[in-house]
Design a protein around this motif. Sequence first.
Motif, PDB file in Angstrom:
ATOM      1  N   LEU A 287     -14.507  30.991  84.140  1.00 21.93           N
ATOM      2  CA  LEU A 287     -13.013  32.289  85.041  1.00 21.93           C
ATOM      3  C   LEU A 287     -12.963  34.058  84.420  1.00 21.93           C
ATOM      4  CD1 LEU A 287     -10.608  30.092  84.185  1.00 21.93           C
ATOM      5  CD2 LEU A 287     -11.430  30.393  86.098  1.00 21.93           C
ATOM      6  N   ILE A 288     -13.618  33.864  83.115  1.00 21.06           N
ATOM      7  CA  ILE A 288     -14.235  35.734  82.940  1.00 21.06           C
ATOM      8  C   ILE A 288     -15.684  36.177  83.831  1.00 21.06           C
ATOM      9  CG2 ILE A 288     -14.978  36.684  80.783  1.00 21.06           C
ATOM     10  CD1 ILE A 288     -13.970  35.315  78.626  1.00 21.06           C
ATOM     11  N   GLU A 289     -16.449  35.342  83.336  1.00 22.31           N
ATOM     12  CA  GLU A 289     -17.533  35.997  84.434  1.00 22.31           C
ATOM     13  C   GLU A 289     -17.304  36.394  85.960  1.00 22.31           C
ATOM     14  OE1 GLU A 289     -22.072  34.516  85.433  1.00 22.31           O
ATOM     15  OE2 GLU A 289     -21.301  33.512  84.840  1.00 22.31           O
ATOM     16  N   ALA A 290     -15.963  35.754  86.165  1.00 21.43           N
ATOM     17  CA  ALA A 290     -15.807  35.400  87.655  1.00 21.43           C
ATOM     18  C   ALA A 290     -14.419  36.699  88.312  1.00 21.43           C
ATOM     19  CB  ALA A 290     -15.005  33.947  88.084  1.00 21.43           C
ATOM     20  N   GLY A 291     -14.097  37.401  86.827  1.00 24.77           N
ATOM     21  CA  GLY A 291     -13.733  38.916  86.244  1.00 24.77           C
ATOM     22  C   GLY A 291     -11.935  38.610  86.804  1.00 24.77           C
ATOM     23  N   LEU A 292     -11.339  37.318  85.960  1.00 29.56           N
ATOM     24  CA  LEU A 292      -9.949  37.257  86.107  1.00 29.56           C
ATOM     25  C   LEU A 292      -9.316  38.150  85.175  1.00 29.56           C
ATOM     26  CD1 LEU A 292     -10.339  34.237  87.994  1.00 29.56           C
ATOM     27  CD2 LEU A 292      -8.590  33.882  86.683  1.00 29.56           C
ATOM     28  N   LEU A 293     -10.181  38.498  84.260  1.00 28.44           N
ATOM     29  CA  LEU A 293      -9.560  40.197  83.241  1.00 28.44           C
ATOM     30  C   LEU A 293      -8.803  40.722  83.755  1.00 28.44           C
ATOM     31  CD1 LEU A 293     -11.433  39.208  79.821  1.00 28.44           C
ATOM     32  CD2 LEU A 293      -9.359  38.494  80.755  1.00 28.44           C
ATOM     33  N   GLU A 294      -9.921  41.249  85.273  1.00 27.70           N
ATOM     34  CA  GLU A 294     -10.256  42.466  86.047  1.00 27.70           C
ATOM     35  C   GLU A 294      -8.696  42.660  86.997  1.00 27.70           C
ATOM     36  OE1 GLU A 294     -13.225  41.247  85.338  1.00 27.70           O
ATOM     37  OE2 GLU A 294     -13.440  42.849  83.823  1.00 27.70           O
ATOM     38  N   LEU A 295      -8.574  41.058  86.875  1.00 22.16           N
ATOM     39  CA  LEU A 295      -7.340  41.106  88.344  1.00 22.16           C
ATOM     40  C   LEU A 295      -5.697  42.520  87.574  1.00 22.16           C
ATOM     41  CD1 LEU A 295      -6.667  37.544  88.944  1.00 22.16           C
ATOM     42  CD2 LEU A 295      -8.004  39.346  90.693  1.00 22.16           C
TER      43      LEU A 295
ATOM     44  N   ILE B  97      -9.921  31.833  94.493  1.00 23.68           N
ATOM     45  CA  ILE B  97      -9.218  32.376  92.839  1.00 23.68           C
ATOM     46  C   ILE B  97      -8.448  31.287  92.115  1.00 23.68           C
ATOM     47  CG2 ILE B  97      -7.783  33.492  91.331  1.00 23.68           C
ATOM     48  CD1 ILE B  97      -8.753  35.926  92.832  1.00 23.68           C
ATOM     49  N   ILE B  98      -7.383  31.050  92.907  1.00 26.99           N
ATOM     50  CA  ILE B  98      -6.128  29.680  93.039  1.00 26.99           C
ATOM     51  C   ILE B  98      -7.708  28.465  92.187  1.00 26.99           C
ATOM     52  CG2 ILE B  98      -4.648  28.372  93.326  1.00 26.99           C
ATOM     53  CD1 ILE B  98      -3.890  31.053  94.426  1.00 26.99           C
ATOM     54  N   THR B  99      -8.629  28.094  93.012  1.00 25.49           N
ATOM     55  CA  THR B  99      -8.720  26.734  92.900  1.00 25.49           C
ATOM     56  C   THR B  99      -9.795  27.390  92.165  1.00 25.49           C
ATOM     57  OG1 THR B  99      -8.876  27.402  95.429  1.00 25.49           O
ATOM     58  CG2 THR B  99     -10.499  25.230  94.031  1.00 25.49           C
ATOM     59  N   MET B 100     -10.256  27.637  91.947  1.00 24.01           N
ATOM     60  CA  MET B 100     -11.089  27.636  90.550  1.00 24.01           C
ATOM     61  C   MET B 100     -10.527  28.121  89.114  1.00 24.01           C
ATOM     62  SD  MET B 100     -14.632  31.006  89.560  1.00 24.01           S
ATOM     63  CE  MET B 100     -15.258  30.793  88.520  1.00 24.01           C
ATOM     64  N   ILE B 101      -9.114  28.393  89.126  1.00 25.43           N
ATOM     65  CA  ILE B 101      -8.589  28.316  87.540  1.00 25.43           C
ATOM     66  C   ILE B 101      -8.080  26.876  87.777  1.00 25.43           C
ATOM     67  CG2 ILE B 101      -6.210  29.014  87.119  1.00 25.43           C
ATOM     68  CD1 ILE B 101      -6.167  31.922  88.384  1.00 25.43           C
TER      69      ILE B 101
ATOM     70  N   SER C  59     -17.256  22.422  83.164  1.00 28.35           N
ATOM     71  CA  SER C  59     -18.374  23.236  83.742  1.00 28.35           C
ATOM     72  C   SER C  59     -18.624  22.169  84.909  1.00 28.35           C
ATOM     73  CB  SER C  59     -19.777  22.389  82.797  1.00 28.35           C
ATOM     74  OG  SER C  59     -19.744  20.756  82.783  1.00 28.35           O
ATOM     75  N   TYR C  60     -19.501  22.567  85.657  1.00 26.55           N
ATOM     76  CA  TYR C  60     -19.587  22.515  87.301  1.00 26.55           C
ATOM     77  C   TYR C  60     -20.738  23.269  87.541  1.00 26.55           C
ATOM     78  CZ  TYR C  60     -14.491  21.167  87.316  1.00 26.55           C
ATOM     79  OH  TYR C  60     -13.150  20.933  87.165  1.00 26.55           O
ATOM     80  N   PRO C  61     -21.318  22.227  88.180  1.00 20.51           N
ATOM     81  CA  PRO C  61     -22.378  23.408  88.718  1.00 20.51           C
ATOM     82  C   PRO C  61     -22.513  24.757  89.466  1.00 20.51           C
ATOM     83  CG  PRO C  61     -22.614  20.756  90.410  1.00 20.51           C
ATOM     84  CD  PRO C  61     -21.569  21.112  89.089  1.00 20.51           C
ATOM     85  N   ASP C  62     -23.539  25.172  88.979  1.00 18.18           N
ATOM     86  CA  ASP C  62     -23.693  26.674  88.553  1.00 18.18           C
ATOM     87  C   ASP C  62     -23.202  27.543  90.437  1.00 18.18           C
ATOM     88  OD1 ASP C  62     -24.034  26.801  86.349  1.00 18.18           O
ATOM     89  OD2 ASP C  62     -26.697  27.676  86.623  1.00 18.18           O
ATOM     90  N   ASP C  63     -23.921  26.909  91.330  1.00 19.93           N
ATOM     91  CA  ASP C  63     -23.440  27.307  92.658  1.00 19.93           C
ATOM     92  C   ASP C  63     -22.770  26.405  93.655  1.00 19.93           C
ATOM     93  OD1 ASP C  63     -24.661  24.977  93.027  1.00 19.93           O
ATOM     94  OD2 ASP C  63     -25.951  25.130  93.974  1.00 19.93           O
ATOM     95  N   ILE C  64     -21.136  25.934  93.350  1.00 24.03           N
ATOM     96  CA  ILE C  64     -19.958  25.354  93.433  1.00 24.03           C
ATOM     97  C   ILE C  64     -19.164  26.378  94.343  1.00 24.03           C
ATOM     98  CG2 ILE C  64     -18.881  24.776  91.809  1.00 24.03           C
ATOM     99  CD1 ILE C  64     -19.163  21.737  93.507  1.00 24.03           C
ATOM    100  N   PHE C  65     -18.940  27.279  93.495  1.00 24.43           N
ATOM    101  CA  PHE C  65     -17.744  28.078  93.358  1.00 24.43           C
ATOM    102  C   PHE C  65     -18.137  29.641  94.275  1.00 24.43           C
ATOM    103  CE2 PHE C  65     -15.521  25.770  90.304  1.00 24.43           C
ATOM    104  CZ  PHE C  65     -14.744  25.686  90.903  1.00 24.43           C
TER     105      PHE C  65
END
Length: 253
Positions: free
Chosen positions: A134-142, A75-79, A244-250
């Motif tokens: 970040l939205i797709e990764a679920g950060l809003l649900e935190l 989470i932290i790295t992605m942010i 942007s980054y490649p879709d499979d990187i995270f």
Amino acid sequence: MLRIRGTTYHFRRIVPPALRSVLKQRELVKKNPWTGWSFENGPKTIRRGWSTQELQILMTGDWPRSSVPEITFNIITMIGAYSGLRLGKICHLRKEDLQTIDGIPRFVIQPHTDSGWSPNTDPEHGLFLFTPELIEAGLLELKDTTNGSYLIPAINTSKDGVRGTTFGRVFIVEKARLGLPAEIPFHSFRHSVSTQLRNVTADIREIWIDRLLGHEATHKSQGTSTYLSGITTANLRQTVEAISYPDDIFRKG
């Protein structure tokens, strides 16, 4: 040498360089012997942005046992990668700092008076819009899925009330374990974001990038300073969506 109350002290051994300058200014000593000296012990490490390959290695390697859970690391790295926010600001985010304004989710970087923490950020530079990733990764649900007041769980707080020191050490150790170079610390995500945005084909103005990263306008003038504080949300949204980054990187946590 320095003589105080009848005792002679070796000037170079006991007096820090900064204090020696003060003593010289007050004419308590004749000369600061360290003027013009450099005390760096080795070559200076020049930070740079992350390459796609390096980020791929960091995010897809096997996670070792650690005081930081893998999901927290992700989470932290992605942010950091999608915002350029400094590590300290990310680790101190609270649920109240995640706000939706005009239908757009964003981090509001603001002081926390009850803990005494302050981001040292101009209020005009304290808004960081979410990218779609970040939205797709679920950060809003935190806000609804974590306990306590802080947004990101499982981050230790030091005795001085600083969150993220343990994470910072773990990040360095994990990076070294994977053979990644010293030139790309966590702070290098700011370089990555800045470089990406300055190289995209979209019409992204440099002053929008400065605003996103909390920098002063590159070309400082009264006009740019006024405009910097009045950049529209639409322009900032266009800017963050260009990261942007490649879709499979995270890893998907």
